[in-house]
Design a protein around this motif. Structure first.
Motif, PDB file in Angstrom:
ATOM      1  N   MET B  59       0.832  -1.190   0.000  1.00  9.81           N
ATOM      2  CA  MET B  59       0.000   0.000   0.000  1.00  9.81           C
ATOM      3  C   MET B  59       0.881   1.261   0.000  1.00  9.81           C
ATOM      4  O   MET B  59       0.612   2.229  -0.708  1.00  9.81           O
ATOM      5  CB  MET B  59      -0.886  -0.008   1.243  1.00  9.81           C
ATOM      6  N   VAL B  62       2.381   1.719  -3.505  1.00  4.37           N
ATOM      7  CA  VAL B  62       1.409   2.240  -4.465  1.00  4.37           C
ATOM      8  C   VAL B  62       1.111   3.718  -4.195  1.00  4.37           C
ATOM      9  O   VAL B  62       1.131   4.549  -5.100  1.00  4.37           O
ATOM     10  CB  VAL B  62       0.108   1.410  -4.432  1.00  4.37           C
ATOM     11  N   ASP B  63       0.887   4.054  -2.922  1.00  4.54           N
ATOM     12  CA  ASP B  63       0.581   5.440  -2.575  1.00  4.54           C
ATOM     13  C   ASP B  63       1.761   6.356  -2.875  1.00  4.54           C
ATOM     14  O   ASP B  63       1.587   7.495  -3.308  1.00  4.54           O
ATOM     15  CB  ASP B  63       0.190   5.558  -1.104  1.00  4.54           C
ATOM     16  N   PHE B  64       2.975   5.842  -2.639  1.00  4.35           N
ATOM     17  CA  PHE B  64       4.162   6.656  -2.926  1.00  4.35           C
ATOM     18  C   PHE B  64       4.181   7.058  -4.393  1.00  4.35           C
ATOM     19  O   PHE B  64       4.364   8.220  -4.736  1.00  4.35           O
ATOM     20  CB  PHE B  64       5.443   5.885  -2.578  1.00  4.35           C
ATOM     21  N   PHE B  65       3.949   6.093  -5.279  1.00  2.33           N
ATOM     22  CA  PHE B  65       4.038   6.410  -6.712  1.00  2.33           C
ATOM     23  C   PHE B  65       2.815   7.156  -7.220  1.00  2.33           C
ATOM     24  O   PHE B  65       2.866   7.800  -8.262  1.00  2.33           O
ATOM     25  CB  PHE B  65       4.319   5.150  -7.536  1.00  2.33           C
ATOM     26  N   ARG B  66       1.706   7.078  -6.469  1.00  2.00           N
ATOM     27  CA  ARG B  66       0.561   7.915  -6.837  1.00  2.00           C
ATOM     28  C   ARG B  66       0.822   9.362  -6.439  1.00  2.00           C
ATOM     29  O   ARG B  66       0.276  10.285  -7.024  1.00  2.00           O
ATOM     30  CB  ARG B  66      -0.712   7.412  -6.139  1.00  2.00           C
TER      31      ARG B  66
END
Lengths: 226, 221
Positions: B59, B62-66
């Motif tokens: 998670m 994913v959040d980092f790259f979003r």
């Protein structure tokens, strides 16, 4: 010097970081200003277009659909470059800041219109008919009955799209906007050290990660009813 | 007006340059879209493991790259890595950045798709003797992809548009070629021309998406 020390000295050099911290911070301010302007103008313009589209005036709707398609098909960077390098030939010379604002504002407008419109059309006909039969006019029905329900549905897709487009403020660096990436890049070439870039990256994470986490929360809270 | 923004002589002169750029944009897209899908598939399959030691790091990833702008990631690889003695070249940097960035987005979409397939499907598949991998590959994934097809297409459109970032690290794709031509001719014609090329290529995809999205909406009503 051990490999680790050399790594830290190269990528997290305290002296370089201290020297360029003010530059990065001024970049953060520019990024925030740009982001706020883009989000406010893009969402408002998108909502306005969706409301005009609800009036169902044929030629006007074709125009709106074309504009939306145009700004969904063109890469944002191409629009920024087009405005910044193209408009001067027409006698207008917008700054890099204004070019980036206009370009990303238009892109967000296009996506927001699609999402708002999808929200409006997802409200069952019966709602319209019931509201009109109680004596509300077209405008009143739209604003007081349809829109409040539609907006709720649009929140999750809208937040995702808004974040994705707002991150595009970094593209401004191509047209010399002094936002975070621009400041970091010039600091790297001045100091011949990548530490400012690491600082800039950290600044983006600090700025956008809370927004992404908040969006995840909003997504579960306002999820589409199945 | 036409003389400035769509000068026929300039168009004739720069057409070969633009065409070469178009070929590179297509090539770049053909590399980064499958790479992003691969990254997304890895993310989505890992997300089916519900162990907290997998779930939380995934998670965060994913959040980092979003949260991280793709251009910053690209510049970090292109301008940062050489300081660590690693010089990758523009094309490789674009490929890696897209694998990481678009992989996170595709991953989120595919995860939602897998979640949308009823558990009964997996149980039925397993009870017929398929193992977990077979059940995933033959039963779950095909339905998952179908359920999120509009989102997958929409993200693919974004990825193709994003290849224009390659121009920042000197990958000779459409926008890069246009800017080269612009600095040679001192005219905005090349950039206008390239914008038209992008529009003509991507417009059908936008129309198709619009239609798919409307249909998805209608079925939800």
């Amino acid at each position: 010097m051990s490999t680790w020390d050399r790594f830290v000295d190269t990528f997290f050099n305290a002296r370089v970081m201290a020297k360029y911290l003010p530059d990065i911070l001024s970049g953060v301010v520019v990024t925030i200003e740009l982001a706020v302007l883009i989000v406010a103008s893009g969402l408002l313009a998108g909502l306005a277009l969706a409301l005009v589209r609800a009036l169902a005036i044929r030629p006007l709707n074709w125009l709106i659909i074309f504009i939306v398609d145009l700004f969904r098909s063109l890469p944002p960077l191409v629009i920024i470059v087009l405005i910044y390098f193209g408009l001067p030939a027409a006698g207008l010379s917008p700054s890099g800041f204004v070019s980036t604002w206009i370009a990303l504002g238009l892109v967000l407008m296009a996506f927001a219109e699609e999402i708002f419109w999808a929200g409006i059309t997802s409200i069952p006909r019966g709602q319209w008919e019931a509201a009109r039969s109680t004596g509300l006019g077209f405008g009143q029905t739209l604003l007081n009955v349809v829109l409040p329900q539609a907006l709720r549905l649009t929140i999750p897709p809208l937040t995702n799209r808004t974040i994705a487009i707002t991150k595009g403020t970094a593209l401004g660096t191509v047209v010399a906007v002094t936002e975070i990436l621009g400041q970091a890049s010039s600091a790297v070439s001045n100091s011949y050290n990548p530490s400012p870039l690491m600082m800039g990256s950290a600044a983006y994470v600090v700025l956008f990660l809370p927004v992404v986490v908040a969006a995840r929360w909003i997504e579960t809270k306002f999820a589409w009813k199945r | 007006m036409i003389e400035t923004f769509l000068n026929p002589e300039i168009i004739a002169a720069i057409w070969p340059i633009v065409l070469a750029g178009l070929a590179n944009t297509v090539l770049l897209s053909l590399i980064v879209v499958p790479l992003g899908l691969l990254g997304g598939l890895i993310v989505a399959l890992l997300a089916t493991v519900h162990h907290p030691l997998v779930r939380w790091p995934l998670m965060a990833w994913v959040d980092f790259f979003r949260a991280f702008p793709p251009l910053v990631l690209l510049v970090l690889l292109f301008a940062g890595l050489p300081f660590a003695g690693l010089e990758l070249g523009g094309f490789a940097c674009v490929a890696i950045a897209f694998f990481l960035n678009t992989g996170a987005y595709y991953g989120e979409i595919l995860r939602a798709g897998i979640d949308s397939v009823p558990v009964g499907q997996i149980e039925a598949a397993r009870s017929t003797g398929l193992n977990r991998l077979q059940a995933m590959g033959y039963i779950v994934l095909p339905q998952a992809v179908r359920n999120v097809l509009p989102d997958l297409l929409s993200n693919t459109l974004e990825v193709v548009k994003l290849t224009s970032l390659g121009s920042v690290v000197a990958v000779p794709e459409l926008l890069f070629q246009a800017r080269q031509a612009q600095s040679l001719t001192y005219s905005p014609t090349p950039i206008v021309l390239v914008a038209i090329v992008y529009f003509l290529i991507l417009w059908p995809m936008v129309r198709l998406l619009s239609r798919l999205e409307n249909r998805a909406l209608a079925s939800r009503r």
